[in-house]
Write a protein that holds these residues in place. Structure first.
Motif, PDB file in Angstrom:
ATOM      1  N   ASN A 117       0.842  -1.197   0.000  1.00  0.00           N
ATOM      2  CA  ASN A 117       0.000   0.000   0.000  1.00  0.00           C
ATOM      3  C   ASN A 117       0.879   1.250   0.000  1.00  0.00           C
ATOM      4  O   ASN A 117       1.922   1.299   0.664  1.00  0.00           O
ATOM      5  CB  ASN A 117      -0.974  -0.021   1.194  1.00  0.00           C
ATOM      6  N   PRO A 118       0.495   2.266  -0.749  1.00  0.00           N
ATOM      7  CA  PRO A 118       1.359   3.434  -0.961  1.00  0.00           C
ATOM      8  C   PRO A 118       1.611   4.266   0.287  1.00  0.00           C
ATOM      9  O   PRO A 118       2.620   4.963   0.370  1.00  0.00           O
ATOM     10  CB  PRO A 118       0.616   4.239  -2.023  1.00  0.00           C
ATOM     11  N   LYS A 119       0.721   4.206   1.246  1.00  0.00           N
ATOM     12  CA  LYS A 119       0.905   5.023   2.452  1.00  0.00           C
ATOM     13  C   LYS A 119       2.098   4.521   3.267  1.00  0.00           C
ATOM     14  O   LYS A 119       2.912   5.323   3.752  1.00  0.00           O
ATOM     15  CB  LYS A 119      -0.373   5.013   3.287  1.00  0.00           C
ATOM     16  N   ASP A 120       2.198   3.218   3.417  1.00  0.00           N
ATOM     17  CA  ASP A 120       3.368   2.678   4.121  1.00  0.00           C
ATOM     18  C   ASP A 120       4.629   2.776   3.268  1.00  0.00           C
ATOM     19  O   ASP A 120       5.736   2.918   3.796  1.00  0.00           O
ATOM     20  CB  ASP A 120       3.116   1.217   4.519  1.00  0.00           C
ATOM     21  N   ILE A 121       4.468   2.689   1.936  1.00  0.00           N
ATOM     22  CA  ILE A 121       5.634   2.810   1.057  1.00  0.00           C
ATOM     23  C   ILE A 121       6.287   4.179   1.217  1.00  0.00           C
ATOM     24  O   ILE A 121       7.513   4.279   1.349  1.00  0.00           O
ATOM     25  CB  ILE A 121       5.236   2.591  -0.420  1.00  0.00           C
ATOM     26  N   VAL A 122       5.490   5.242   1.194  1.00  0.00           N
ATOM     27  CA  VAL A 122       6.084   6.572   1.229  1.00  0.00           C
ATOM     28  C   VAL A 122       6.816   6.815   2.548  1.00  0.00           C
ATOM     29  O   VAL A 122       7.866   7.475   2.584  1.00  0.00           O
ATOM     30  CB  VAL A 122       5.018   7.656   0.957  1.00  0.00           C
ATOM     31  N   VAL A 123       6.326   6.246   3.641  1.00  0.00           N
ATOM     32  CA  VAL A 123       7.017   6.368   4.928  1.00  0.00           C
ATOM     33  C   VAL A 123       8.331   5.593   4.896  1.00  0.00           C
ATOM     34  O   VAL A 123       9.390   6.104   5.281  1.00  0.00           O
ATOM     35  CB  VAL A 123       6.125   5.867   6.079  1.00  0.00           C
ATOM     36  N   SER A 124       8.265   4.334   4.438  1.00  0.00           N
ATOM     37  CA  SER A 124       9.462   3.498   4.376  1.00  0.00           C
ATOM     38  C   SER A 124      10.495   4.078   3.415  1.00  0.00           C
ATOM     39  O   SER A 124      11.699   4.085   3.705  1.00  0.00           O
ATOM     40  CB  SER A 124       9.079   2.085   3.940  1.00  0.00           C
TER      41      SER A 124
END
Length: 428
Positions: free
Chosen positions: A246-253
Motif C-alpha cells: 500500500n502506498p501510504k506505508d511505502i512513502v514512509v518506508s
C-alpha cells in the motif's frame, strides 16, 4: 645604478627631473655609493626636490637619467611580482576554460539525452542524485547510463525475476524465493549477502554484465517498471513474481530509506518534503501507481505471480506455499515452517546477509538515520501522515485504481506465527 626609495610616495613619472614626496624620508644610493644621504628639512612636506639636491652633499645626481623603482620594506622585486601576476592570470584563464568546457559538455550531454527522450528532473531537494524522466518514469542517473544494456539484456526462459517498486517487500520475497529454489540452503542464506545470491539487475554492484554471465537458473531482482524491462522478457516469458504494497506505508518506508542513504542522496528534507516529491513522481522509479497497475493488468498471465505485502504479513506460510507452487517446487509443512521462521522480520533484521549492514562499510548507508529493515509493519503511516497527506493520496488512489479491482490494506494485526517449534529452530 639604481636608487631605492624607502617609504616615499612619488607623484611624478618614473623618469622625472622634479620629484614630489609626501613625507620626509631618506634616499639610499645602492650599487654606487654606500653612504646614506638624508634630505635637508627644507625639502620635507611635499617640497619639490631639485636635480641639484646632491650638490649640497658634494654629490651630483642627475635624476633624469636614473631609473627609480619602489622597494617596499627594502625587499621588493618587480620581476617576481610580474611573474606571479602572469601565473595568476594563466591559472584564472585555465580555470575559466575548464568551467566553460564542463558547462558546454553538460549542455551537449543534455541535448544528446533529449534526443533519446530523456529529460533531467530538476528539484533542489535532491542534492546529489540525478533523476531523469524516460518514458514517463523517473530513473536515477546510474540507470540512464545502461538503458541500452537493459533493453538488450538476454533473458532466459528459466530465469526467475522478483520485480517491485522500492520498499514493497522486495528483500523479503527474494529470500523466500532463494530458499525454495536452493532446496532450503540456510547455510548459504546466512553466509552470502543477498546481492550475490540474488543480484540487482540495474545497480552498480555486481553490474549488469555479471548478471548476464551467471549460470542458470538465474535469480534476478529489479525495480524497473514493466515498460523498461528487457525486450526479451515479453518473448521468453520467464517466471516473474511481482510484489506490491500500500502506498501510504511505502512513502514512509521510502522516506527513511532515502534518509539512510544520505551519503549517496544528500537528502535532508522533512517527511512532508519527501511526500511532495512522491506525489509529483520525483523519486526513483515513480510513478508508483503506474508501476503497480501495469503488472496488475498482467496478473492472469501464466508466468506472472502478483503478491501483496500485506498478504505476506497476514499469512506468511500460505504465501510461501503459493510461491513454491508457482515455482513448481512443492514443500512439506515442515519446510514451509523452516522458511517462515528464517524469514520472520526480526530474524532477517539480525541476519547480516539480508540487512545490508555491509553498506555501512562501503560508506553508502547512515544507520544513525534509519535501519535498512526498520519496522516492517502495516499501518505505520498513521504516525506520519497529517490530514492533507491522507486526502491527497486517497484521491490519487481513487482516480488511478477505481476501475482496476485492486484494493489495498492499510491496517492489519501481525499474526502470531506457529513457526517456532524446537525442530525448526534447531535445523535453521
Amino acid at each position: 645604478m639604481e636608487i631605492m626609495l624607502h617609504n616615499l610616495t612619488v607623484t611624478r613619472s618614473r623618469f622625472s627631473s622634479a620629484l614630489y614626496f609626501k613625507k620626509c624620508s631618506q634616499i639610499n644610493f645602492t650599487k654606487f655609493y654606500s653612504k646614506t644621504v638624508r634630505l635637508h628639512p627644507k625639502f620635507c612636506s611635499r617640497q619639490k626636490l631639485k636635480p641639484t639636491l646632491g650638490l649640497q652633499h658634494g654629490l651630483r645626481i642627475d635624476f633624469v637619467k636614473i631609473p627609480i623603482r619602489w622597494n617596499s620594506g627594502g625587499s621588493g622585486n618587480t620581476e617576481s611580482r610580474r611573474q606571479k601576476l602572469l601565473l595568476a592570470t594563466y591559472v584564472s584563464f585555465g580555470i575559466g576554460g575548464i568551467l566553460i568546457l564542463a558547462i558546454t559538455g553538460r549542455e551537449i550531454n543534455k541535448a544528446r539525452l533529449r534526443f533519446h527522450g530523456i529529460v533531467e528532473v530538476d528539484d533542489s531537494a535532491w542534492k546529489r542524485v540525478k533523476l531523469y524522466k524516460y518514458k514517463d518514469v523517473s530513473i536515477p542517473g546510474h540507470v540512464v547510463k545502461i538503458l541500452d544494456n537493459i533493453e538488450n539484456f538476454q533473458v532466459r526462459e528459466d530465469d526467475i525475476w522478483v520485480v517491485s517498486y522500492p520498499r514493497s517487500g522486495t528483500t523479503w520475497t527474494q529470500e523466500i524465493v532463494y530458499l525454495i529454489k536452493s532446496g532450503l540452503n540456510f547455510e548459504a542464506a546466512n553466509s552470502q549477502i543477498i546481492d550475490d545470491r540474488f543480484p540487482f539487475l540495474e545497480f552498480m554492484y555486481p553490474g549488469i554484465q555479471n548478471v548476464g554471465s551467471m549460470s542458470s537458473p538465474r535469480l534476478i531482482k529489479t525495480h524497473l517498471p514493466l515498460g523498461l524491462l528487457p525486450k526479451e522478457i515479453h518473448e521468453k516469458k520467464p517466471k516473474i513474481i511481482y510484489v506490491c504494497r500500500n502506498p501510504k506505508d511505502i512513502v514512509v518506508s521510502y522516506y527513511y530509506f532515502t534518509r539512510m542513504m544520505k551519503p549517496v542522496t544528500r537528502f535532508k528534507g522533512s517527511f512532508d518534503d519527501f511526500f511532495r516529491l512522491f506525489m509529483q513522481d520525483k523519486v526513483p522509479y515513480s510513478p508508483w501507481w503506474k508501476h503497480v497497475l501495469e503488472f496488475w493488468q498482467k496478473k492472469d498471465e501464466e508466468n506472472v505471480l502478483f503478491l501483496k505485502y500485506e498478504d505476506l504479513k497476514k499469512d506468511l506460510e500460505g504465501s510461501i506455499r503459493q510461491i513454491a507452487d508457482f515455482l513448481d517446487k512443492p514443500l512439506s509443512n515442515l519446510d514451509v515452517k523452516k522458511i517462515a521462521y528464517h524469514c520472520q522480520f526480526e530474524n532477517m533484521k539480525k541476519n547480516d546477509s539480508t540487512n545490508f549492514s555491509w553498506g555501512t562499510k562501503l560508506g553508502i548507508l547512515d544507520l544513525t538515520e534509519s535501519q535498512f529493515m526498520r519496522k516492517g509493519e502495516v499501518g505505520d503511516w498513521r504516525s506520519h501522515f497529517n490530514q492533507d497527506n491522507n486526502e491527497q493520496i486517497n484521491k490519487m488512489i481513487s482516480f488511478r485504481f477505481h476501475n482496476s479491482g485492486l484494493r489495498f490494506d492499510y491496517d492489519i494485526k501481525d499474526p502470531v506465527l506457529d513457526s517456532s517449534p524446537s525442530d525448526v529452530r534447531t535445523v535453521v
